[in-house]
Design an enzyme around this catalytic site. Structure first.
Site, PDB file in Angstrom:
ATOM      1  N   CYS A  92       0.948  -1.195  -0.037  1.00  0.00           N
ATOM      2  CA  CYS A  92      -0.091  -0.186   0.081  1.00  0.00           C
ATOM      3  C   CYS A  92       0.960   1.199   0.009  1.00  0.00           C
ATOM      4  CB  CYS A  92      -0.788  -0.014   1.201  1.00  0.00           C
ATOM      5  SG  CYS A  92      -1.649   1.547   1.413  1.00  0.00           S
ATOM      6  N   CYS A  95       0.685   3.392   3.520  1.00  0.00           N
ATOM      7  CA  CYS A  95       0.811   2.862   4.755  1.00  0.00           C
ATOM      8  C   CYS A  95       1.954   1.839   4.712  1.00  0.00           C
ATOM      9  CB  CYS A  95      -0.505   2.621   5.642  1.00  0.00           C
ATOM     10  SG  CYS A  95      -0.766   0.926   5.148  1.00  0.00           S
ATOM     11  N   CYS A 144      -4.765   0.668   6.610  1.00  0.00           N
ATOM     12  CA  CYS A 144      -5.124   2.108   6.707  1.00  0.00           C
ATOM     13  C   CYS A 144      -6.514   2.426   6.052  1.00  0.00           C
ATOM     14  CB  CYS A 144      -3.924   2.798   6.255  1.00  0.00           C
ATOM     15  SG  CYS A 144      -3.924   2.894   4.410  1.00  0.00           S
ATOM     16  N   CYS A 164      -9.156  -5.180  -9.227  1.00  0.00           N
ATOM     17  CA  CYS A 164      -8.764  -4.172 -10.296  1.00  0.00           C
ATOM     18  C   CYS A 164      -8.300  -2.972  -9.515  1.00  0.00           C
ATOM     19  CB  CYS A 164      -9.923  -3.819 -10.936  1.00  0.00           C
ATOM     20  SG  CYS A 164      -9.990  -2.854 -12.280  1.00  0.00           S
TER      21      CYS A 164
HETATM   22 FE    FE Z   1      -2.729   1.208   3.502  1.00  0.00          FE
END
Ligand code: FE
Length: 177
Positions: A92, A95, A144, A164
């Site tokens: 991510c 985070c 997050c 997706c």
């Molecule tokens: Fe995150």
């Protein structure tokens, strides 16, 4: 004699620093830069984050913030990973939570990076999304709650799922060779 040894140690350390940085060193520098810009970013801390919108606006780039915190969608065929085939892991971008492995990525014609499964079942969370007159399942980061994209039931085996995703909220780390 002690003074000479000390001088030699300083000289050797200076020579070492003058060498070209290794891939690992570059990766560490990049991670440090990211962490200094966003103190909540971590690839090891799995504690769930519950930060205000104002804080996210402060620590994320405007482009990541728009998608991660306000559910914007990047244009198809414009993201950096939609047809990327590198071997490694996707985290991510907001985070640092581990999300997908490249082994689960498949060539999709939709214009966004597509995966048939997450790294762990709790890597992501799901929300019903009724926007734009459609019923879809939104995918958010399990740590997050950043908006990542949507999941559909038209993916390949073994799961039949198509996660997706927006490239802008993914961060790719290549496997160490
Ligand atoms: Fe995150």
């Amino acid at each position: 004699m002690a003074f000479l040894s000390f001088f030699l140690m300083i000289a050797l350390s200076a020579c070492n620093e003058a060498q070209l940085p290794t891939k690992t060193a570059i990766r560490k520098t990049m991670t440090k830069q990211h962490q200094s810009a966003n103190p909540y970013y971590s690839r090891t801390d799995t504690t769930r984050l519950n930060l205000s919108d104002a804080v996210w606006k402060q620590v994320l780039s405007p482009a990541v913030y728009d998608v991660a915190r306000h559910g914007s969608t990047e244009q198809a065929f414009t993201g950096k990973y939609w047809d990327y085939e590198g071997k490694g892991t996707y985290f991510c971008a907001a985070c640092g939570n581990m999300l997908f492995r490249s082994d689960a990525k498949f060539a999709s014609t939709c214009g966004w990076p597509s995966f048939f499964e997450t790294v762990r079942p709790n890597s992501v969370l799901y929300r019903k999304d009724l926007s734009f007159g459609m019923e879809r399942t939104e995918v958010v980061c399990g740590r997050c709650k950043a908006h990542l994209g949507h999941v559909f039931d038209d993916g390949p085996l073994p799961t039949g799922k198509r996660f997706c995703m927006n490239s802008i909220v993914l961060e790719f780390e290549p496997d160490k060779s």
